[in-house]
Design a protein around this motif. Structure first.
Motif, PDB file in Angstrom:
ATOM      1  N   PHE A 167      -5.947   6.775  -6.047  1.00  0.00           N
ATOM      2  CA  PHE A 167      -5.527   5.720  -4.831  1.00  0.00           C
ATOM      3  C   PHE A 167      -6.788   4.845  -4.788  1.00  0.00           C
ATOM      4  O   PHE A 167      -6.726   3.559  -4.801  1.00  0.00           O
ATOM      5  CB  PHE A 167      -5.007   6.066  -3.656  1.00  0.00           C
ATOM      6  CG  PHE A 167      -4.876   5.138  -2.569  1.00  0.00           C
ATOM      7  CD1 PHE A 167      -3.834   4.257  -2.647  1.00  0.00           C
ATOM      8  CD2 PHE A 167      -5.689   4.777  -1.566  1.00  0.00           C
ATOM      9  CE1 PHE A 167      -3.436   3.252  -1.945  1.00  0.00           C
ATOM     10  CE2 PHE A 167      -5.483   3.773  -0.523  1.00  0.00           C
ATOM     11  CZ  PHE A 167      -4.300   3.170  -0.917  1.00  0.00           C
ATOM     12  N   SER A 187       0.196   6.922  -7.154  1.00  0.00           N
ATOM     13  CA  SER A 187      -1.004   7.441  -7.099  1.00  0.00           C
ATOM     14  C   SER A 187      -0.979   9.198  -6.974  1.00  0.00           C
ATOM     15  O   SER A 187      -0.157   9.488  -6.484  1.00  0.00           O
ATOM     16  CB  SER A 187      -2.019   7.208  -5.935  1.00  0.00           C
ATOM     17  OG  SER A 187      -2.322   5.766  -5.801  1.00  0.00           O
ATOM     18  N   ASP A 203      -6.238   8.376   2.380  1.00  0.00           N
ATOM     19  CA  ASP A 203      -6.069   7.033   1.566  1.00  0.00           C
ATOM     20  C   ASP A 203      -6.438   5.763   2.674  1.00  0.00           C
ATOM     21  O   ASP A 203      -7.041   4.690   2.159  1.00  0.00           O
ATOM     22  CB  ASP A 203      -4.560   6.724   1.222  1.00  0.00           C
ATOM     23  CG  ASP A 203      -4.113   7.699   0.106  1.00  0.00           C
ATOM     24  OD1 ASP A 203      -5.418   8.300  -0.501  1.00  0.00           O
ATOM     25  OD2 ASP A 203      -3.063   7.627  -0.350  1.00  0.00           O
ATOM     26  N   SER A 230      -5.690  11.097  -3.848  1.00  0.00           N
ATOM     27  CA  SER A 230      -6.441  10.080  -3.262  1.00  0.00           C
ATOM     28  C   SER A 230      -7.796   9.339  -4.046  1.00  0.00           C
ATOM     29  O   SER A 230      -7.965   8.273  -3.919  1.00  0.00           O
ATOM     30  CB  SER A 230      -7.079  10.587  -1.931  1.00  0.00           C
ATOM     31  OG  SER A 230      -7.937  11.743  -2.168  1.00  0.00           O
ATOM     32  N   LEU A 273       0.730  -1.214  -0.080  1.00  0.00           N
ATOM     33  CA  LEU A 273      -0.022   0.133   0.073  1.00  0.00           C
ATOM     34  C   LEU A 273       0.854   1.296   0.167  1.00  0.00           C
ATOM     35  O   LEU A 273       0.476   2.425  -0.836  1.00  0.00           O
ATOM     36  CB  LEU A 273      -0.974   0.100   1.019  1.00  0.00           C
ATOM     37  CG  LEU A 273      -2.021  -1.066   1.104  1.00  0.00           C
ATOM     38  CD1 LEU A 273      -2.872  -1.126   2.383  1.00  0.00           C
ATOM     39  CD2 LEU A 273      -2.974  -0.899  -0.219  1.00  0.00           C
ATOM     40  N   LEU A 280       0.701   5.992   4.871  1.00  0.00           N
ATOM     41  CA  LEU A 280      -0.478   6.698   4.316  1.00  0.00           C
ATOM     42  C   LEU A 280      -1.032   7.699   4.656  1.00  0.00           C
ATOM     43  O   LEU A 280      -1.004   7.875   5.930  1.00  0.00           O
ATOM     44  CB  LEU A 280      -1.365   5.128   4.119  1.00  0.00           C
ATOM     45  CG  LEU A 280      -1.125   3.848   3.557  1.00  0.00           C
ATOM     46  CD1 LEU A 280      -2.150   2.895   3.673  1.00  0.00           C
ATOM     47  CD2 LEU A 280      -0.608   4.004   2.185  1.00  0.00           C
ATOM     48  N   SER A 320       0.535   4.375  -2.714  1.00  0.00           N
ATOM     49  CA  SER A 320      -0.230   5.565  -2.327  1.00  0.00           C
ATOM     50  C   SER A 320       0.742   6.884  -2.583  1.00  0.00           C
ATOM     51  O   SER A 320       0.309   7.758  -2.973  1.00  0.00           O
ATOM     52  CB  SER A 320      -0.572   5.397  -0.656  1.00  0.00           C
ATOM     53  OG  SER A 320      -0.811   6.588  -0.244  1.00  0.00           O
ATOM     54  N   ASN A 321       2.133   6.536  -1.987  1.00  0.00           N
ATOM     55  CA  ASN A 321       3.079   7.577  -2.407  1.00  0.00           C
ATOM     56  C   ASN A 321       3.871   8.020  -3.481  1.00  0.00           C
ATOM     57  O   ASN A 321       4.620   8.888  -3.556  1.00  0.00           O
ATOM     58  CB  ASN A 321       4.009   7.404  -0.805  1.00  0.00           C
ATOM     59  CG  ASN A 321       3.215   7.433   0.357  1.00  0.00           C
ATOM     60  OD1 ASN A 321       2.391   8.443   0.653  1.00  0.00           O
ATOM     61  ND2 ASN A 321       3.352   6.542   1.258  1.00  0.00           N
TER      62      ASN A 321
END
Length: 124
Positions: A59, A53, A92, A56, A45, A88, A49-50
């Protein structure tokens, strides 16, 4: 009495299943190394996410691609302390929890919230 979960995320080598899920969520992932630290990814994840994506909403779109089986797998890894959520952004985490609530069960969502709230901050 509530069930206790190991909430400290331990670095792990990604399994073939982990890599397949990461590639499903971020097909543009060329290698498994964080460009910022130069270290290998140890979770699914946080890099999605970081690193991959755009925001959000992106994501949410990415994690929505997961099957219920894959969501259950990630949830199990979170509850074992083997999948990190400490890095996160809150939005997210909230998106993941809503997806778990809607697709798996309110109980799955609650357990992940509890694990997140009792877990450690971003260390990897």
């Amino acid at each position: 009495m509530p069930t206790l979960f190991r909430t400290i995320t331990m670095p792990r080598d990604l399994s073939e299943k982990d890599i397949a899920i990461l590639k499903k969520l971020a097909p543009e992932c060329g290698d498994l190394t964080c460009s910022g630290s130069g270290h290998s990814f140890h979770s699914i994840l946080p890099p999605v996410s970081n690193h991959f994506s755009e925001d959000s909403n992106d994501f949410i779109g990415r994690i929505s691609r997961l099957s219920n089986e894959e969501l259950t797998y990630i949830t199990d890894m979170i509850l074992k302390g083997e999948e990190s959520m400490g890095c996160l952004p809150v939005e997210d985490v909230e998106a993941l929890v809503h997806l778990l609530h809607d697709r798996l069960s309110p109980e799955h969502a609650k357990k992940v919230i509890d694990a997140y709230e009792s877990g450690s901050s971003c260390e990897h």
